[in-house]
Motif scaffolding. Sequence first.
Motif, PDB file in Angstrom:
ATOM      1  N   HIS A   4       0.615  -1.289  -0.046  1.00  0.00           N
ATOM      2  CA  HIS A   4       0.036  -0.079   0.054  1.00  0.00           C
ATOM      3  C   HIS A   4       0.861   1.086   0.096  1.00  0.00           C
ATOM      4  CE1 HIS A   4      -2.899   2.987   1.303  1.00  0.00           C
ATOM      5  NE2 HIS A   4      -3.757   2.247   0.868  1.00  0.00           N
ATOM      6  N   PRO A   5       0.499   2.102  -0.995  1.00  0.00           N
ATOM      7  CA  PRO A   5       1.630   3.409  -1.091  1.00  0.00           C
ATOM      8  C   PRO A   5       1.615   4.067   0.172  1.00  0.00           C
ATOM      9  CG  PRO A   5       0.189   3.169  -2.942  1.00  0.00           C
ATOM     10  CD  PRO A   5      -0.205   2.193  -2.271  1.00  0.00           C
ATOM     11  N   GLU A   6       0.579   4.398   0.998  1.00  0.00           N
ATOM     12  CA  GLU A   6       0.696   5.036   2.110  1.00  0.00           C
ATOM     13  C   GLU A   6       1.232   4.607   3.187  1.00  0.00           C
ATOM     14  OE1 GLU A   6      -0.103   8.680   4.488  1.00  0.00           O
ATOM     15  OE2 GLU A   6       0.114   8.330   2.720  1.00  0.00           O
ATOM     16  N   ALA A   7       0.991   3.225   3.371  1.00  0.00           N
ATOM     17  CA  ALA A   7       1.995   2.555   4.489  1.00  0.00           C
ATOM     18  C   ALA A   7       3.249   2.393   4.066  1.00  0.00           C
ATOM     19  CB  ALA A   7       1.404   1.012   4.464  1.00  0.00           C
ATOM     20  N   HIS A   8       3.722   2.258   2.649  1.00  0.00           N
ATOM     21  CA  HIS A   8       5.229   2.458   2.371  1.00  0.00           C
ATOM     22  C   HIS A   8       5.640   3.827   2.530  1.00  0.00           C
ATOM     23  CE1 HIS A   8       8.359   2.244  -0.493  1.00  0.00           C
ATOM     24  NE2 HIS A   8       8.288   1.136  -0.657  1.00  0.00           N
ATOM     25  N   ARG A   9       4.880   4.780   2.337  1.00  0.00           N
ATOM     26  CA  ARG A   9       5.509   6.167   2.627  1.00  0.00           C
ATOM     27  C   ARG A   9       5.521   6.597   4.097  1.00  0.00           C
ATOM     28  NH1 ARG A   9       4.302  10.358   5.099  1.00  0.00           N
ATOM     29  NH2 ARG A   9       2.223   9.864   5.594  1.00  0.00           N
ATOM     30  N   ILE A  10       4.735   5.935   5.113  1.00  0.00           N
ATOM     31  CA  ILE A  10       4.612   6.264   6.395  1.00  0.00           C
ATOM     32  C   ILE A  10       5.899   5.358   7.048  1.00  0.00           C
ATOM     33  CG2 ILE A  10       3.617   5.253   8.600  1.00  0.00           C
ATOM     34  CD1 ILE A  10       0.661   5.982   7.092  1.00  0.00           C
ATOM     35  N   PHE A  11       6.329   4.142   6.675  1.00  0.00           N
ATOM     36  CA  PHE A  11       7.423   3.518   7.121  1.00  0.00           C
ATOM     37  C   PHE A  11       8.641   4.016   6.665  1.00  0.00           C
ATOM     38  CE2 PHE A  11       9.818  -0.767   7.241  1.00  0.00           C
ATOM     39  CZ  PHE A  11      10.074  -0.869   8.690  1.00  0.00           C
ATOM     40  N   GLN A  12       8.634   4.238   5.335  1.00  0.00           N
ATOM     41  CA  GLN A  12       9.762   4.974   4.845  1.00  0.00           C
ATOM     42  C   GLN A  12      10.285   6.129   5.438  1.00  0.00           C
ATOM     43  OE1 GLN A  12      12.221   3.598   2.497  1.00  0.00           O
ATOM     44  NE2 GLN A  12      13.349   4.701   3.542  1.00  0.00           N
ATOM     45  N   ASP A  13       9.160   7.089   5.958  1.00  0.00           N
ATOM     46  CA  ASP A  13       9.805   8.034   6.953  1.00  0.00           C
ATOM     47  C   ASP A  13       9.866   7.892   8.063  1.00  0.00           C
ATOM     48  OD1 ASP A  13       9.412  11.102   7.018  1.00  0.00           O
ATOM     49  OD2 ASP A  13       7.838  10.557   8.582  1.00  0.00           O
ATOM     50  N   LEU A  14       9.386   6.898   8.740  1.00  0.00           N
ATOM     51  CA  LEU A  14      10.138   6.421  10.011  1.00  0.00           C
ATOM     52  C   LEU A  14      11.371   5.864  10.013  1.00  0.00           C
ATOM     53  CD1 LEU A  14       8.056   4.188  12.706  1.00  0.00           C
ATOM     54  CD2 LEU A  14      10.257   3.577  12.130  1.00  0.00           C
ATOM     55  N   LEU A  15      11.604   4.871   8.943  1.00  0.00           N
ATOM     56  CA  LEU A  15      13.180   4.558   8.798  1.00  0.00           C
ATOM     57  C   LEU A  15      14.142   5.581   8.503  1.00  0.00           C
ATOM     58  CD1 LEU A  15      12.670   1.591   6.245  1.00  0.00           C
ATOM     59  CD2 LEU A  15      13.109   1.214   8.766  1.00  0.00           C
ATOM     60  N   ASP A  16      13.651   6.702   7.738  1.00  0.00           N
ATOM     61  CA  ASP A  16      14.528   7.790   7.371  1.00  0.00           C
ATOM     62  C   ASP A  16      14.816   8.705   8.792  1.00  0.00           C
ATOM     63  OD1 ASP A  16      14.654   7.091   4.921  1.00  0.00           O
ATOM     64  OD2 ASP A  16      13.265   8.329   4.050  1.00  0.00           O
TER      65      ASP A  16
END
Length: 161
Positions: A4-16
């Motif tokens: 899911h693109p939004e889940a992907h964005r949320i997790f990438q932001d958290l990782l960064d």
Amino acid sequence: MNDHPEAHRIFQDLLDRSGGAMLSRDMTALLRWFAIPNTVESFEGRRTLNTEAETRALFETIMARQHEQCITHMIRRVTHAEFRDPDTIWATHETRYVYHNKVLSDSPHEGFSILHRYPDCWKVHHAQFTVDGRNPLNSAVKQPYAQAPDDNDDTQARTSG
């Protein structure tokens, strides 16, 4: 499994953000992204972190090992992320270390995380990693600790923060 693109964005932001906080040794910024209790697993074992002090100790060990190994950057990339419900994300990622600002680690390690939505942000509640050997995370997971009586309890109130 639906990425899911939004889940992907949320997790990438958290990782960064968490990765940047870790490398800059900003413990306050780093702790913001991790729920308490929190469970961390690798091939070396499992640790349930029931307090901020235990979580802080884990990350202090990781950051000390990163410094000792001259890790200057982490390249972290989401490989899959999906909403399991509106307040839960299951996600995988890979991490590669950069040593001395230029030498890439031999191969990435992979991780699986469960994130829960809190009033202020998404937080990692559980993480599993495919690390072994001298990986900084591995030495932190191996540290001795006292296991909580109910180590499998997943009922922390997500409205506290």
